[in-house]
Design a protein around this motif. Structure first.
Motif, PDB file in Angstrom:
ATOM      1  N   THR A 286       0.348  -1.024  -0.185  1.00 50.34           N
ATOM      2  CA  THR A 286      -0.254   0.330   0.065  1.00 50.34           C
ATOM      3  C   THR A 286       1.001   0.797   0.368  1.00 50.34           C
ATOM      4  O   THR A 286       1.924   1.214   0.711  1.00 50.34           O
ATOM      5  N   ARG A 287       0.457   1.787  -1.016  1.00 47.37           N
ATOM      6  CA  ARG A 287       0.991   3.459  -0.417  1.00 47.37           C
ATOM      7  C   ARG A 287       0.994   4.424   0.192  1.00 47.37           C
ATOM      8  O   ARG A 287       0.341   5.615   0.462  1.00 47.37           O
ATOM      9  N   ALA A 288       1.282   4.366   1.108  1.00 47.80           N
ATOM     10  CA  ALA A 288       1.052   4.403   2.666  1.00 47.80           C
ATOM     11  C   ALA A 288       2.015   4.203   3.382  1.00 47.80           C
ATOM     12  O   ALA A 288       2.497   3.518   3.929  1.00 47.80           O
ATOM     13  N   GLY A 289       3.167   4.978   4.665  1.00 46.86           N
ATOM     14  CA  GLY A 289       3.820   4.618   5.252  1.00 46.86           C
ATOM     15  C   GLY A 289       3.573   6.015   6.527  1.00 46.86           C
ATOM     16  O   GLY A 289       2.822   6.505   6.614  1.00 46.86           O
ATOM     17  N   SER A 290       5.187   6.136   7.094  1.00 53.64           N
ATOM     18  CA  SER A 290       5.161   6.937   8.491  1.00 53.64           C
ATOM     19  C   SER A 290       4.734   8.400   8.308  1.00 53.64           C
ATOM     20  O   SER A 290       4.248   9.215   8.638  1.00 53.64           O
ATOM     21  N   ASN A 291       5.083   8.956   5.866  1.00 53.85           N
ATOM     22  CA  ASN A 291       5.091  10.091   5.605  1.00 53.85           C
ATOM     23  C   ASN A 291       3.209  10.369   5.777  1.00 53.85           C
ATOM     24  O   ASN A 291       2.964  11.442   5.760  1.00 53.85           O
ATOM     25  N   ASN A 292       2.056   9.055   5.663  1.00 56.14           N
ATOM     26  CA  ASN A 292       1.200   9.077   6.445  1.00 56.14           C
ATOM     27  C   ASN A 292       0.095   9.171   7.614  1.00 56.14           C
ATOM     28  O   ASN A 292      -1.027   9.503   7.752  1.00 56.14           O
ATOM     29  N   ASP A 293       1.287   9.151   8.656  1.00 55.35           N
ATOM     30  CA  ASP A 293       0.675   9.317   9.957  1.00 55.35           C
ATOM     31  C   ASP A 293       0.259  10.430  10.218  1.00 55.35           C
ATOM     32  O   ASP A 293       1.119  11.740   9.951  1.00 55.35           O
ATOM     33  N   PRO A 294      -0.763  10.402  11.410  1.00 53.42           N
ATOM     34  CA  PRO A 294      -1.486  10.961  11.836  1.00 53.42           C
ATOM     35  C   PRO A 294      -0.301  11.944  12.633  1.00 53.42           C
ATOM     36  O   PRO A 294       0.505  11.600  13.451  1.00 53.42           O
ATOM     37  N   ALA A 295       0.335  13.434  12.719  1.00 56.27           N
ATOM     38  CA  ALA A 295       0.638  14.386  13.589  1.00 56.27           C
ATOM     39  C   ALA A 295       0.745  13.552  14.918  1.00 56.27           C
ATOM     40  O   ALA A 295       2.422  13.911  15.560  1.00 56.27           O
ATOM     41  N   ASP A 296      -0.019  13.661  15.354  1.00 54.48           N
ATOM     42  CA  ASP A 296      -0.165  13.387  17.306  1.00 54.48           C
ATOM     43  C   ASP A 296      -0.430  11.585  16.849  1.00 54.48           C
ATOM     44  O   ASP A 296      -0.022  11.510  18.074  1.00 54.48           O
ATOM     45  N   HIS A 297      -0.255  11.315  15.546  1.00 52.80           N
ATOM     46  CA  HIS A 297      -0.237   9.672  16.055  1.00 52.80           C
ATOM     47  C   HIS A 297       1.093   9.331  15.158  1.00 52.80           C
ATOM     48  O   HIS A 297       0.738   7.889  14.582  1.00 52.80           O
ATOM     49  N   THR A 298       2.585   9.598  15.507  1.00 51.89           N
ATOM     50  CA  THR A 298       3.412   8.562  14.784  1.00 51.89           C
ATOM     51  C   THR A 298       3.929   7.588  14.964  1.00 51.89           C
ATOM     52  O   THR A 298       3.271   6.867  16.187  1.00 51.89           O
ATOM     53  N   GLY A 299       4.205   6.422  14.222  1.00 57.51           N
ATOM     54  CA  GLY A 299       4.360   5.469  14.297  1.00 57.51           C
ATOM     55  C   GLY A 299       3.002   4.046  14.027  1.00 57.51           C
ATOM     56  O   GLY A 299       3.109   3.604  14.137  1.00 57.51           O
ATOM     57  N   LEU A 300       2.243   5.366  13.784  1.00 58.12           N
ATOM     58  CA  LEU A 300       0.984   4.650  13.256  1.00 58.12           C
ATOM     59  C   LEU A 300       0.828   3.187  12.665  1.00 58.12           C
ATOM     60  O   LEU A 300       0.520   2.121  12.692  1.00 58.12           O
ATOM     61  N   ALA A 301       1.377   3.690  11.059  1.00 51.14           N
ATOM     62  CA  ALA A 301       1.758   2.655   9.616  1.00 51.14           C
ATOM     63  C   ALA A 301       2.536   1.089  10.243  1.00 51.14           C
ATOM     64  O   ALA A 301       1.850   0.034  10.283  1.00 51.14           O
ATOM     65  N   HIS A 302       3.512   1.534  11.505  1.00 53.21           N
ATOM     66  CA  HIS A 302       3.876   0.196  11.698  1.00 53.21           C
ATOM     67  C   HIS A 302       3.091  -0.499  12.388  1.00 53.21           C
ATOM     68  O   HIS A 302       3.331  -1.279  12.578  1.00 53.21           O
ATOM     69  N   TYR A 303       2.428   0.524  13.483  1.00 52.34           N
ATOM     70  CA  TYR A 303       1.463  -0.650  14.805  1.00 52.34           C
ATOM     71  C   TYR A 303       0.745  -1.008  13.557  1.00 52.34           C
ATOM     72  O   TYR A 303       0.919  -2.233  13.795  1.00 52.34           O
ATOM     73  N   LEU A 304      -0.010  -0.377  12.458  1.00 52.21           N
ATOM     74  CA  LEU A 304      -0.909  -1.029  11.466  1.00 52.21           C
ATOM     75  C   LEU A 304      -0.207  -2.710  10.817  1.00 52.21           C
ATOM     76  O   LEU A 304      -0.718  -3.888  11.160  1.00 52.21           O
TER      77      LEU A 304
END
Length: 981
Positions: free
Chosen positions: A77-95
């Motif tokens: 998927t074309r989404a990574g840490s670039n796309n994390d919400p600013a108040d929840h960094t690391g979210l793409a990696h959690y997912l």
């Protein structure tokens, strides 16, 4: 799961494609139809990649390669840490981690009963996320832990891994980076239907179960990063180079503060936003029928609904107008990095120019940095690289200081090479050599499914695959680059607009760690199986017949004088690989590794060292001399059309290299610095500790020259070793397109075999020790985590035990679905990385060794050691997991194809073990007869209630040495004892 795929994207545009013909070709988009589906392709694409867009917007890209009965699959998927919400960094990696936990259909014993608890957990995390009072947060977390324990009663841990293992998948993994999240599997060709059934369900409605234990695994991953000086330098470089862009402002794993305050609701929102067909691709490369596969993908993923995706719109970074100087402190060796912000991947012309420019500076042989700095030993080592993303590319120079040199001096030398390039003081013919070497590398890489799949997926991530035609033509376009273009480009982009990063040795006073939460171990329900898993297992799969080697038929043999010749013909392409293999190494002569290293700095009566490097680079050929402990291998490789030139040049170099006192003095100085730096690296320290535990005070790791011995070595001694090397007994190995007799004749023309071989020097012997009682070998290192290795030596090699040991390792501690991983990580959340297995020797007279490992937070060390000891003493029984391990091993062997020169090296490895056949066949036939009782008996005899040596590396500031006495007599080893100097 890998956090960052650091290296894979350095030359991804280049590694995609080759032009095997001499003339340039046209690469144009075309359209075709087959099997009821229309697809696009690029003419003259050697991967023959088919690009499909399904009705719902899902991209599917297929590349057929019939070499092995396996398929590399990537779902991205074309989404990574670039796309994390600013108040929840690391979210793409959690997912990414949570997409291994299952859905309503698998991973659950009873979804209806599990769901209310999961809903409660989600709400509790939302409360936790908004609670600031420390006491109140602790109370909420206690509730989370309690409810998670109730929910886990209905969870089936690792059921995804069990399904993939059961169908014979290998390399189950995933990674998250700035612009991508990609899920990876290598499956047998007969498992397509099973694989697609599982993946379609996996991405349909993922359930975020077992969240709080998985969070702890991510915490451990973060702490490992805090102990990694390279990671800290990387993140500081990005944040300095990109003060507004998310490349620099949002790390992939996230901040400590955000990791402590996760939101399941935010993760679900991220999934709903970005995991949609318009933003995803399925890439498959390998042995399959593309018409069948596209139909199956279409049917199974038709449930996905098209949904537009709002892409991350990057701010335009303000130009860097003066050097930005930063420093990083930590225990590892010092280095310097100079990083420039360059145009991104969508600027194709700039990408081509930058790639050529980088190779002119550093290509490993004939670049400016290679010849002017590394070859002349003006630094410890140096290089240049690129990291290409969609919006921007990072171009960097890096180097390490030699003895008596400052990092500031290294910086000046690196910038000096840039100035040479900007003035155009390089040979324009180097561009042609760069292109030829790129073609050679690509020709080699094209054989592997993972290279194909990764190159194709990278194109999708960067430009949705729409520029695949320019990716395909990339090497041809490199050949059109002129010297003036390179010089103009360098002068335009490479001025004082860089980040200068000094990695210095010292205490990092800003380091923080993710604290240990109170976690109660959860159920893993090893014996449970969902109805979905049973359904997948029942999907028909045509068996793949194993293919065993017949050494007498698969290898041709000949003679050159008294030297044996082993031969396998290359019928696939025009590459050759020639080897001289000597049955001696550093255990026979401690100076042999020095001589091999010294060769790169030597000239002959005809050529300087620099000229030799240029000559090999110009004909796109390579050579190396690689001494091991008991075997030394000389290798020469390249295009068959240049075989005679490469062989003649190498033989001339080996016979006529001349001692160079200045080069040896410089090399000794660099070795002193390199040896000192090695003692700062925690990976090397742990390797030395483990060797000490296996062999005792004198071991292969610290079999090093003392400083006095090193000072006593002369340049002439080393060249004498090189000149005399062919006089010792060796085997000639050829893999290439030439027939055997022609190959022998070509080698005989240049390679002189003596009438009588010299007697090989006697080898040192290192005997494995007996662990009579528990012992702790401890070394202090400034780190957040604690690393523990268990070591125990076992009996002498017995081929009759191979099948049993392979099955035991797979079941007990060899992967993510194993007993050890499930218990230590999934149930108890004690570590990010853990394993345990019995290591087999490579010689018939050597012994097995039990090795186990846990890397955990320092405050969890006692729990981690206790957890591993429980498993070493008592192996849990899971009949279903045991059967899955059995079937996985059989599938692996049935679909494994040993080809090319791998056939010869498999034969030589078998000979070292006293075998004369492909022993995989015997193992394959035996596996079905092995019971769990056999495995338990083996475990009890070799591991249970046995004494171990514990190798522990930790900071004395975080671990009390007195606590280590619980595990045995403690010895604190010095670095001198570990390294031997």
């Amino acid at each position: 799961m890998n956090l960052i795929k650091k290296a894979i994207c350095l030359l991804l545009f280049v590694c995609a494609i080759i032009n095997t013909a001499g003339a340039q070709q046209h690469y144009e988009w075309k359209e075709a139809a087959s099997g009821g589906y229309t697809y696009k392709y690029v003419s003259n694409d050697p991967m023959k990649a088919r690009f499909y867009t399904l009705k719902n917007g899902l991209t599917v890209i297929l590349s057929v390669n019939k070499k092995d009965p396996r398929i590399q699959t990537l779902i991205g998927t074309r989404a990574g840490s670039n796309n994390d919400p600013a108040d929840h960094t690391g979210l793409a990696h959690y997912l990414e981690h949570l997409l291994f936990k299952g859905t309503r259909q698998f991973g659950s014993l009873d979804w209806a009963k599990e769901k209310p608890y999961l809903d409660q957990i989600e709400n509790l995390y939302d409360t936790y996320n908004h609670t600031t009072d420390a006491v109140a947060r602790k109370a909420v977390y206690h509730q989370i832990d309690s409810v998670s324990g109730l929910a886990a009663r209905y969870a089936i841990a690792n059921e995804y891994d069990k399904m993939m293992t059961g169908m014979g998948a290998q390399g189950t993994n995933a990674h998250t980076w700035v612009e991508e999240t990609i899920y990876e599997e290598d499956i047998p060709s007969n498992a397509v239907d099973k694989f697609l059934t599982v993946q379609a369900e996996r991405f349909k409605d993922p359930v975020f179960r077992l969240f709080h234990t998985e969070l702890e695994a991510v915490y451990e991953e973060k702490n490992r990063g805090l102990d990694n000086d390279s990671r800290k330098s990387y993140e500081l470089m990005l944040s300095s180079l990109f003060p507004t862009h998310n490349y620099g402002q949002q790390s992939t794993i996230g901040t400590v503060e955000h990791l402590k305050n996760p939101s399941l609701k935010a993760i679900r929102e991220f999934y709903d936003t970005y995991y949609v067909p318009d933003n995803m691709a399925i890439v498959m490369a390998g042995d399959f029928d593309p018409d069948y596969v596209i139909k199956q993908i279409d049917q199974r993923f038709a449930y996905m609904k098209s949904k537009p995706v709002k892409e991350y719109k990057s701010p335009v970074e303000a130009p860097v107008t003066a050097p930005i100087v930063k420093e990083v402190y930590g225990p590892d060796a010092e280095n310097v990095m100079i990083a420039f912000r360059m145009p991104g991947a969508l600027d194709v012309k700039s990408t081509i120019l930058l790639n050529v420019l980088t190779e002119i500076l550093s290509n490993g042989k004939a670049g400016l940095i290679d010849l002017n700095l590394n070859k002349q030993q003006k630094v410890l080592n140096a290089g240049a690289s690129t990291m290409t993303w969609k919006d921007y590319t990072v171009f960097s120079l890096s180097g390490k200081a030699k003895q008596g040199q400052t990092l500031e001096q290294v910086k000046d030398l690196l910038l000096g090479q840039l100035e040479i390039l900007k003035k155009g003081e390089f040979d324009e013919t180097l561009v042609k050599a760069i292109v030829n070497n790129a073609k050679l590398a690509e020709l080699m890489g094209l054989e592997k499914n993972d290279n194909r799949a990764n190159a194709i997926m990278d194109g999708f991530i960067k430009h949705r695959g729409q520029n695949w035609n320019t990716d395909v033509s990339f090497v041809d376009d490199m050949g059109k680059v002129t010297k003036k273009q390179i010089v103009d480009f360098a002068n335009k982009y490479l001025g004082n607009n860089y980040v200068l990063l000094y990695k210095r040795k010292g205490e990092d006073k800003n380091i923080e760690k993710v604290e240990k939460p109170a976690i109660t171990p959860v159920e893993v329900n090893r014996e449970a199986q969902s109805a979905f898993l049973q359904k997948v297992n029942e999907i028909p799969a045509t068996p793949v017949s194993p293919l065993w080697l017949d050494f007498d038929k698969d290898i041709q043999k000949g003679k050159i004088g008294d030297a044996d010749v082993l031969y396998v013909q290359n019928k696939d392409n025009s590459l050759f690989r020639l080897y001289y293999r000597f049955d001696m190494g550093s255990w026979n002569n401690k100076l042999l590794p020095l001589a091999a290293q010294y060769l790169q700095f030597l000239g002959t009566d005809k050529y300087t060292s620099e000229q030799i490097s240029k000559e090999f680079y110009n004909i796109a050929c390579n050579f190396s001399v690689n001494p091991g402990t008991d075997v030394t291998t000389i290798s020469i490789s390249g295009l068959q059309e240049n075989f005679d030139k490469a062989l003649a040049l190498f033989e001339h170099v080996l016979k006529n290299c001349q001692p160079n006192g200045d080069a040896w003095a410089a090399m000794k100085g660099r070795m002193e610095k390199g040896r000192a730096d090695s003692k700062l690296n925690k990976g090397n320290i742990m390797k030395g500790l483990t060797n000490y535990a296996i062999y005792g005070a004198k071991n292969p790791f610290n079999n090093q020259l003392s400083q006095a011995e090193l000072n006593g070595v002369t340049a002439a001694q080393l060249t004498d070793i090189l000149h005399s090397l062919p006089d010792y007994k060796h085997t000639v190995i050829y893999y290439g397109p030439q027939p055997l007799n022609a190959a022998i004749a070509a080698v005989k023309k240049e390679h002189v075999i003596p009438a009588t071989f010299k007697e090989t020097p006697a080898a040192l012997k290192f005997e494995k020790t007996d662990q009579a009682k528990n012992e702790v070998l401890f070394t202090d290192y400034d780190m957040v985590q604690t690393e523990v290795n268990w070591v125990r030596n076992n009996g002498v090699y017995n081929p009759e035990n191979t099948a049993l040991i392979d099955l035991f390792n797979s079941y007990f501690g060899g992967g993510m679905g194993s007993i050890v991983f499930q218990t230590i990580r999934e149930s108890k959340a004690l570590a990010y990385s853990t394993y345990a297995y019995l290591a087999s020797p490579d010689k018939k007279t050597s012994r097995y060794t039990t090795l186990a490992y846990v890397g955990s937070q320092a405050d969890k060390m006692a729990d981690a050691i206790g957890g591993m000891n429980e498993l070493l003493n008592d192996i849990p029984r899971s009949d279903k997991l045991f059967e899955t391990s059995r079937q996985s091993l059989k599938q692996d062997m049935a679909t494994e194809r040993i080809t090319q020169d791998g056939i010869i090296f498999t034969y030589l490895a078998a000979k070292k073990l006293g075998l004369d056949t492909d022993y995989r066949k015997i193992v394959y036939d035996k596996i079905d007869k092995i019971t769990f009782d056999n495995v338990k008996e083996f475990h009890d005899q070799n591991m249970s209630q046995k004494p171990y040596t514990y190798c522990i590396m930790a900071s004395e500031k975080r671990v009390n040495p007195e606590d280590l006495k619980k595990y045995g007599d403690v010895r604190k080893l010095t670095l001198e004892e570990i390294f031997g100097y």
